[in-house]
Design a protein around this motif. Structure first.
Motif, PDB file in Angstrom:
ATOM      1  N   PRO A 181       0.840  -1.205   0.000  1.00 24.00           N
ATOM      2  CA  PRO A 181       0.000   0.000   0.000  1.00 24.00           C
ATOM      3  C   PRO A 181       0.871   1.249   0.000  1.00 24.00           C
ATOM      4  CG  PRO A 181      -0.803  -1.596   1.608  1.00 24.00           C
ATOM      5  CD  PRO A 181       0.525  -2.109   1.116  1.00 24.00           C
ATOM      6  N   THR A 182       0.433   2.291  -0.662  1.00 24.46           N
ATOM      7  CA  THR A 182       1.228   3.502  -0.822  1.00 24.46           C
ATOM      8  C   THR A 182       1.754   4.029   0.503  1.00 24.46           C
ATOM      9  OG1 THR A 182       0.031   4.130  -2.820  1.00 24.46           O
ATOM     10  CG2 THR A 182       1.182   5.886  -1.648  1.00 24.46           C
ATOM     11  N   GLU A 183       0.901   4.016   1.536  1.00 26.82           N
ATOM     12  CA  GLU A 183       1.312   4.589   2.812  1.00 26.82           C
ATOM     13  C   GLU A 183       2.364   3.747   3.526  1.00 26.82           C
ATOM     14  OE1 GLU A 183      -2.397   2.089   3.535  1.00 26.82           O
ATOM     15  OE2 GLU A 183      -1.678   3.531   2.039  1.00 26.82           O
ATOM     16  N   GLU A 184       2.550   2.509   3.076  1.00 26.09           N
ATOM     17  CA  GLU A 184       3.536   1.628   3.708  1.00 26.09           C
ATOM     18  C   GLU A 184       4.858   1.570   2.950  1.00 26.09           C
ATOM     19  OE1 GLU A 184       1.980  -2.268   4.373  1.00 26.09           O
ATOM     20  OE2 GLU A 184       0.079  -1.543   5.202  1.00 26.09           O
ATOM     21  N   LEU A 185       4.838   2.019   1.700  1.00 26.42           N
ATOM     22  CA  LEU A 185       5.990   1.798   0.830  1.00 26.42           C
ATOM     23  C   LEU A 185       7.237   2.540   1.309  1.00 26.42           C
ATOM     24  CD1 LEU A 185       6.644   0.259  -1.801  1.00 26.42           C
ATOM     25  CD2 LEU A 185       6.273   2.403  -3.024  1.00 26.42           C
ATOM     26  N   LEU A 186       7.118   3.829   1.563  1.00 30.45           N
ATOM     27  CA  LEU A 186       8.286   4.619   1.961  1.00 30.45           C
ATOM     28  C   LEU A 186       8.798   4.222   3.353  1.00 30.45           C
ATOM     29  CD1 LEU A 186      10.154   6.738   0.823  1.00 30.45           C
ATOM     30  CD2 LEU A 186       8.688   8.513   1.822  1.00 30.45           C
ATOM     31  N   PRO A 187       7.921   4.041   4.351  1.00 33.35           N
ATOM     32  CA  PRO A 187       8.434   3.560   5.651  1.00 33.35           C
ATOM     33  C   PRO A 187       9.162   2.226   5.551  1.00 33.35           C
ATOM     34  CG  PRO A 187       6.219   4.434   5.900  1.00 33.35           C
ATOM     35  CD  PRO A 187       6.482   4.389   4.427  1.00 33.35           C
ATOM     36  N   ALA A 188       8.661   1.327   4.710  1.00 41.02           N
ATOM     37  CA  ALA A 188       9.331   0.039   4.536  1.00 41.02           C
ATOM     38  C   ALA A 188      10.696   0.219   3.890  1.00 41.02           C
ATOM     39  CB  ALA A 188       8.466  -0.895   3.698  1.00 41.02           C
ATOM     40  N   HIS A 189      10.774   1.136   2.932  1.00 38.40           N
ATOM     41  CA  HIS A 189      12.051   1.419   2.257  1.00 38.40           C
ATOM     42  C   HIS A 189      13.058   1.992   3.243  1.00 38.40           C
ATOM     43  CE1 HIS A 189      14.777   2.624  -0.945  1.00 38.40           C
ATOM     44  NE2 HIS A 189      14.770   3.866  -0.488  1.00 38.40           N
ATOM     45  N   ILE A 190      12.618   2.916   4.072  1.00 41.23           N
ATOM     46  CA  ILE A 190      13.506   3.530   5.059  1.00 41.23           C
ATOM     47  C   ILE A 190      14.015   2.486   6.046  1.00 41.23           C
ATOM     48  CG2 ILE A 190      13.591   5.173   6.972  1.00 41.23           C
ATOM     49  CD1 ILE A 190      11.610   6.917   5.357  1.00 41.23           C
ATOM     50  N   ALA A 191      13.105   1.652   6.542  1.00 44.10           N
ATOM     51  CA  ALA A 191      13.505   0.629   7.514  1.00 44.10           C
ATOM     52  C   ALA A 191      14.481  -0.364   6.900  1.00 44.10           C
ATOM     53  CB  ALA A 191      12.261  -0.098   8.031  1.00 44.10           C
ATOM     54  N   PHE A 192      14.218  -0.773   5.670  1.00 44.76           N
ATOM     55  CA  PHE A 192      15.072  -1.742   4.982  1.00 44.76           C
ATOM     56  C   PHE A 192      16.474  -1.179   4.770  1.00 44.76           C
ATOM     57  CE2 PHE A 192      16.944  -3.232   1.008  1.00 44.76           C
ATOM     58  CZ  PHE A 192      16.920  -4.612   1.164  1.00 44.76           C
ATOM     59  N   THR A 193      16.557   0.024   4.207  1.00 45.75           N
ATOM     60  CA  THR A 193      17.864   0.592   3.890  1.00 45.75           C
ATOM     61  C   THR A 193      18.649   0.930   5.150  1.00 45.75           C
ATOM     62  OG1 THR A 193      16.815   2.769   3.623  1.00 45.75           O
ATOM     63  CG2 THR A 193      17.140   1.462   1.630  1.00 45.75           C
ATOM     64  N   GLN A 194      17.977   1.398   6.190  1.00 46.51           N
ATOM     65  CA  GLN A 194      18.680   1.709   7.434  1.00 46.51           C
ATOM     66  C   GLN A 194      19.298   0.461   8.062  1.00 46.51           C
ATOM     67  OE1 GLN A 194      15.825   3.781   9.913  1.00 46.51           O
ATOM     68  NE2 GLN A 194      16.571   5.777   9.264  1.00 46.51           N
ATOM     69  N   GLU A 195      18.517  -0.597   8.140  1.00 42.98           N
ATOM     70  CA  GLU A 195      19.024  -1.829   8.755  1.00 42.98           C
ATOM     71  C   GLU A 195      20.205  -2.383   7.985  1.00 42.98           C
ATOM     72  OE1 GLU A 195      17.536  -6.344   9.976  1.00 42.98           O
ATOM     73  OE2 GLU A 195      16.114  -4.912   9.112  1.00 42.98           O
ATOM     74  N   LYS A 196      20.062  -2.443   6.660  1.00 41.90           N
ATOM     75  CA  LYS A 196      21.139  -2.967   5.825  1.00 41.90           C
ATOM     76  C   LYS A 196      22.392  -2.098   5.934  1.00 41.90           C
ATOM     77  CE  LYS A 196      19.301  -6.480   3.406  1.00 41.90           C
ATOM     78  NZ  LYS A 196      19.920  -7.823   3.248  1.00 41.90           N
ATOM     79  N   SER A 197      22.193  -0.781   5.957  1.00 44.43           N
ATOM     80  CA  SER A 197      23.328   0.132   5.964  1.00 44.43           C
ATOM     81  C   SER A 197      24.050   0.130   7.299  1.00 44.43           C
ATOM     82  CB  SER A 197      22.862   1.546   5.605  1.00 44.43           C
ATOM     83  OG  SER A 197      22.432   1.589   4.253  1.00 44.43           O
ATOM     84  N   GLU A 198      23.308   0.092   8.398  1.00 44.22           N
ATOM     85  CA  GLU A 198      23.945   0.038   9.709  1.00 44.22           C
ATOM     86  C   GLU A 198      24.812  -1.202   9.838  1.00 44.22           C
ATOM     87  OE1 GLU A 198      20.769   0.303  12.494  1.00 44.22           O
ATOM     88  OE2 GLU A 198      20.380   2.426  12.083  1.00 44.22           O
ATOM     89  N   SER A 199      24.330  -2.302   9.303  1.00 40.15           N
ATOM     90  CA  SER A 199      25.086  -3.547   9.358  1.00 40.15           C
ATOM     91  C   SER A 199      26.391  -3.437   8.577  1.00 40.15           C
ATOM     92  CB  SER A 199      24.231  -4.697   8.809  1.00 40.15           C
ATOM     93  OG  SER A 199      24.984  -5.892   8.745  1.00 40.15           O
ATOM     94  N   TYR A 200      26.339  -2.830   7.384  1.00 41.25           N
ATOM     95  CA  TYR A 200      27.554  -2.751   6.571  1.00 41.25           C
ATOM     96  C   TYR A 200      28.516  -1.686   7.098  1.00 41.25           C
ATOM     97  CZ  TYR A 200      30.582  -3.527   2.615  1.00 41.25           C
ATOM     98  OH  TYR A 200      31.668  -3.862   1.828  1.00 41.25           O
TER      99      TYR A 200
END
Length: 299
Positions: A27-46
């Protein structure tokens, strides 16, 4: 060049230039929050594995670059420069550190410059200022490339970053004291989901905080500029699920470059939207990452 967008209403511009409205995977309202959460988690790990910083620029154009160069890479490793998106007003370089991983694994050192968000500039030309800041950043990286004898350098940018990497080819590098031999290390530009005519955004949600003028929008529109000073291949990667205006702009920009005698390639990212075109780059055997790597030579 087709300029029928002049007839678009504010509502039409907001629809055509908001890619989150066009994908159906969430859903549109979930897309950007999911993107932010995904990229933050992956980036913090690397980032936890190690990141250096390189200062660049002067006065209001000063900034820093995150450098990802694992100990396994030689000093003269080829270079990928990644410039992040976010409509010139959101996100940061730290958000996308995870994208260094697949390039590092293939033998590239990765440089990620940060830029001041458009609403934070204390002048009337924030868009031109961001371009100028990225010119300072790339000048610093080109000098490092020459000093370290890196054989090649590639620019990769997503969305707003896709506009910025195509703007950088118009730089007069003598103004930044960059030698011609260093400039010649730039061997390719990759714009993922980029825009090349910024004028339609003046009357859209994108400009509510930036407040750029029509003249500023034209000044930072690669579609409207004279042929670039530096001639290297340009690759335009277009998500299949982006909006009709992204399709129009990408195809018209390719036509412009081809008419100038440039090597310009358009790659359709099948079944990808504006955000997962970069989310999936770190996956094993990703089609788009494979395309990037195939067109980057490790010399």
């Amino acid at each position: 060049m087709n300029e029928f967008w002049h007839a678009f209403s504010r509502e039409k511009n907001d629809q055509q230039y908001n890619p989150t409205l066009w994908t159906k995977r969430l859903p549109t309202e979930e897309l950007l929050p999911a993107h932010i959460a995904f990229t933050q988690e992956k980036s913090e790990s690397y980032r936890a594995k190690g990141v250096e910083t390189l200062a660049f620029g002067e006065a209001e154009f000063a900034g820093s670059i995150d450098v990802f160069r694992p100990d396994t890479l030689p000093e003269n490793a080829p270079i990928v420069v990644y410039i992040h998106g976010g409509w010139w007003q959101w996100f940061s370089k730290e958000q996308f550190s995870y994208l260094a991983q697949p390039f590092n694994h293939q033998g590239f050192a990765v440089y990620m410059p940060g830029y001041r968000m458009a609403p934070d500039w204390e002048n009337n030309t924030p868009m031109e200022s961001i371009v100028r800041q990225m010119q300072y950043a790339l000048a610093a990286i080109l000098k490092v490339a020459e000093k370290s004898a890196a054989p090649t350098l590639y620019l990769v940018g997503h969305s707003a970053g896709g506009q910025l990497v195509t703007m950088l080819q118009h730089t007069n590098w003598q103004q930044f004291n960059v030698s011609e031999s260093a400039v010649q290390k730039l061997k390719g530009i990759f714009s993922l989901a980029g825009l090349f005519d910024i004028r339609p955004l003046v009357d859209s949600f994108v400009n509510d905080e930036i407040k750029m003028s029509s003249s500023s929008a034209a000044a930072v529109s690669p579609q409207l500029l004279a042929p670039a000073a530096h001639n290297c291949p340009v690759h335009l990667l277009l998500p299949e699920l982006d909006t009709p205006e992204f399709f129009r702009q990408t195809k018209e920009y390719q036509q412009k470059l081809l008419a100038e005698g440039r090597n310009c390639y358009l790659k359709l990212a099948q079944s990808r939207d504006h955000l997962d075109i970069i989310e999936k780059l770190a996956e094993d055997n990703d089609e788009i990452m494979n395309y990037l790597l195939t067109n980057m030579k490790v010399e």
